[in-house]
Design a protein around this motif. Sequence first.
Motif, PDB file in Angstrom:
ATOM      1  N   TYR A 184      20.466  25.447  -3.431  1.00  0.00           N
ATOM      2  CA  TYR A 184      20.360  26.894  -4.236  1.00  0.00           C
ATOM      3  C   TYR A 184      20.177  26.483  -5.675  1.00  0.00           C
ATOM      4  CZ  TYR A 184      21.923  31.375  -5.937  1.00  0.00           C
ATOM      5  OH  TYR A 184      22.010  32.664  -6.612  1.00  0.00           O
ATOM      6  N   ALA A 185      19.022  26.808  -6.245  1.00  0.00           N
ATOM      7  CA  ALA A 185      18.748  26.035  -7.571  1.00  0.00           C
ATOM      8  C   ALA A 185      19.656  26.529  -8.659  1.00  0.00           C
ATOM      9  CB  ALA A 185      17.516  26.633  -8.046  1.00  0.00           C
ATOM     10  N   ALA A 186      20.537  27.596  -8.695  1.00  0.00           N
ATOM     11  CA  ALA A 186      21.426  27.532  -9.646  1.00  0.00           C
ATOM     12  C   ALA A 186      22.772  26.941  -9.498  1.00  0.00           C
ATOM     13  CB  ALA A 186      21.658  29.177  -9.828  1.00  0.00           C
ATOM     14  N   SER A 187      22.924  26.449  -8.498  1.00  0.00           N
ATOM     15  CA  SER A 187      24.139  25.787  -8.221  1.00  0.00           C
ATOM     16  C   SER A 187      24.103  24.085  -9.073  1.00  0.00           C
ATOM     17  CB  SER A 187      24.125  25.184  -6.836  1.00  0.00           C
ATOM     18  OG  SER A 187      25.105  24.072  -6.423  1.00  0.00           O
ATOM     19  N   GLY A 188      25.367  23.926  -9.766  1.00  0.00           N
ATOM     20  CA  GLY A 188      25.404  22.400 -10.284  1.00  0.00           C
ATOM     21  C   GLY A 188      25.533  21.619  -9.366  1.00  0.00           C
ATOM     22  N   ASN A 189      25.735  21.773  -8.143  1.00  0.00           N
ATOM     23  CA  ASN A 189      26.053  20.564  -7.224  1.00  0.00           C
ATOM     24  C   ASN A 189      24.632  20.209  -6.656  1.00  0.00           C
ATOM     25  OD1 ASN A 189      28.771  20.052  -6.954  1.00  0.00           O
ATOM     26  ND2 ASN A 189      29.094  21.748  -5.603  1.00  0.00           N
ATOM     27  N   CYS A 190      23.638  21.209  -6.831  1.00  0.00           N
ATOM     28  CA  CYS A 190      22.310  20.804  -6.309  1.00  0.00           C
ATOM     29  C   CYS A 190      21.614  20.348  -7.535  1.00  0.00           C
ATOM     30  CB  CYS A 190      21.550  22.258  -5.763  1.00  0.00           C
ATOM     31  SG  CYS A 190      22.321  22.966  -4.284  1.00  0.00           S
ATOM     32  N   TYR A 191      22.109  20.873  -8.665  1.00  0.00           N
ATOM     33  CA  TYR A 191      21.111  20.338  -9.842  1.00  0.00           C
ATOM     34  C   TYR A 191      21.619  19.132 -10.237  1.00  0.00           C
ATOM     35  CZ  TYR A 191      20.890  19.441 -15.074  1.00  0.00           C
ATOM     36  OH  TYR A 191      20.568  19.343 -16.285  1.00  0.00           O
ATOM     37  N   LYS A 192      22.733  18.416  -9.809  1.00  0.00           N
ATOM     38  CA  LYS A 192      23.263  16.958 -10.128  1.00  0.00           C
ATOM     39  C   LYS A 192      22.162  16.067  -9.309  1.00  0.00           C
ATOM     40  CE  LYS A 192      27.446  17.694  -8.773  1.00  0.00           C
ATOM     41  NZ  LYS A 192      28.761  17.507  -8.358  1.00  0.00           N
ATOM     42  N   ILE A 193      22.009  16.566  -7.918  1.00  0.00           N
ATOM     43  CA  ILE A 193      21.085  15.630  -7.267  1.00  0.00           C
ATOM     44  C   ILE A 193      19.643  15.750  -7.891  1.00  0.00           C
ATOM     45  CG2 ILE A 193      19.869  15.539  -4.768  1.00  0.00           C
ATOM     46  CD1 ILE A 193      22.632  16.855  -3.826  1.00  0.00           C
ATOM     47  N   ARG A 194      18.945  16.923  -8.267  1.00  0.00           N
ATOM     48  CA  ARG A 194      17.842  16.830  -8.940  1.00  0.00           C
ATOM     49  C   ARG A 194      17.913  15.844 -10.146  1.00  0.00           C
ATOM     50  NH1 ARG A 194      18.557  22.305  -8.224  1.00  0.00           N
ATOM     51  NH2 ARG A 194      18.247  22.570 -10.682  1.00  0.00           N
ATOM     52  N   LEU A 195      18.950  15.857 -10.924  1.00  0.00           N
ATOM     53  CA  LEU A 195      18.907  15.198 -12.405  1.00  0.00           C
ATOM     54  C   LEU A 195      18.898  13.565 -11.771  1.00  0.00           C
ATOM     55  CD1 LEU A 195      19.294  15.101 -15.123  1.00  0.00           C
ATOM     56  CD2 LEU A 195      21.748  15.663 -15.033  1.00  0.00           C
ATOM     57  N   THR A 196      19.816  13.239 -10.989  1.00  0.00           N
ATOM     58  CA  THR A 196      19.979  12.025 -10.308  1.00  0.00           C
ATOM     59  C   THR A 196      18.433  11.434 -10.156  1.00  0.00           C
ATOM     60  OG1 THR A 196      22.034  12.207  -9.844  1.00  0.00           O
ATOM     61  CG2 THR A 196      20.853  10.203  -8.844  1.00  0.00           C
ATOM     62  N   ALA A 197      17.713  11.943  -9.075  1.00  0.00           N
ATOM     63  CA  ALA A 197      16.404  11.914  -8.795  1.00  0.00           C
ATOM     64  C   ALA A 197      15.569  11.583  -9.968  1.00  0.00           C
ATOM     65  CB  ALA A 197      15.655  12.853  -7.563  1.00  0.00           C
ATOM     66  N   ALA A 198      15.771  12.584 -10.792  1.00  0.00           N
ATOM     67  CA  ALA A 198      14.904  12.533 -12.253  1.00  0.00           C
ATOM     68  C   ALA A 198      14.888  11.218 -12.710  1.00  0.00           C
ATOM     69  CB  ALA A 198      14.944  13.438 -12.997  1.00  0.00           C
ATOM     70  N   HIS A 199      16.217  10.664 -12.672  1.00  0.00           N
ATOM     71  CA  HIS A 199      16.752   9.411 -13.555  1.00  0.00           C
ATOM     72  C   HIS A 199      16.093   8.123 -12.850  1.00  0.00           C
ATOM     73  CE1 HIS A 199      18.891  10.384 -17.159  1.00  0.00           C
ATOM     74  NE2 HIS A 199      19.258  11.624 -16.544  1.00  0.00           N
ATOM     75  N   VAL A 200      16.192   8.320 -11.426  1.00  0.00           N
ATOM     76  CA  VAL A 200      15.710   7.133 -10.796  1.00  0.00           C
ATOM     77  C   VAL A 200      14.132   7.225 -10.363  1.00  0.00           C
ATOM     78  CG1 VAL A 200      17.782   6.474  -9.877  1.00  0.00           C
ATOM     79  CG2 VAL A 200      16.558   7.985  -8.597  1.00  0.00           C
ATOM     80  N   GLY A 201      13.373   8.358 -10.787  1.00  0.00           N
ATOM     81  CA  GLY A 201      12.057   8.416 -10.417  1.00  0.00           C
ATOM     82  C   GLY A 201      12.011   8.868  -9.070  1.00  0.00           C
ATOM     83  N   VAL A 202      12.736   9.653  -8.327  1.00  0.00           N
ATOM     84  CA  VAL A 202      12.501   9.865  -6.931  1.00  0.00           C
ATOM     85  C   VAL A 202      12.045  11.287  -6.826  1.00  0.00           C
ATOM     86  CG1 VAL A 202      13.562  10.177  -4.713  1.00  0.00           C
ATOM     87  CG2 VAL A 202      14.050   8.206  -5.882  1.00  0.00           C
TER      88      VAL A 202
END
Length: 205
Positions: A9-27
């Motif tokens: 659910y895009a507005a969730s911070g718990n979901c956002y932290k996974i997207r942010l981690t993925a962005a940092h590691v290029g996944v």
Amino acid sequence: MSGMILHEYAASGNCYKIRLTAAHVGVPLERRQYDIMKRETRTPEFLANVNPNGRIPVLQDGDRFLAESNAACFYLADGSDLIPADRYDRADMLHWMFWEQYNHEPNIATLRFWKGWVGLDALTDAQRMQIVGKREAGLAALDLMDRHLDRHRWLAGNRFTVADICLFAYTHVADEADFDLEAYPAIVRWMEAIMSMPQHISLDA
């Protein structure tokens, strides 16, 4: 890692932290959206095929499904510079990640959700009785973070780690739960440092 799916659910911070981690590691992540307000994570299909606990986020890697946001962040970051090599520093990173889910997220995130999605007038009597306690606990969490970050640039290991990502997710929107972030200068400095990183993505990205 490739071909991963984030059930979210895009507005969730718990979901956002996974997207942010993925962005940092290029996944790259394929994103599948569920409307929690319509109970789309409680359908028989979701419970049978994604998460029997009926919650998101869930990170799918092939035919394996990993629930719990901080576990998913660790899974994505494992083997990267986001995980300290030093044994103590790695454990300290985990300490902050556990603390986030026990002391920080249940208070700040819950008040944000109640105010922005449920509506304070729609809360049950039991939920209303929890507001004062959750606000006090949220303030205590922010105060602890600010005092720590006043002495340290990052949360663990003197470097940017998954712990910083996990705490950033709901801290940077704490104002949406009526917490005054300007009262915490060390937190503000820390957030600005994270947002200035080239790999950073915003909540609404």
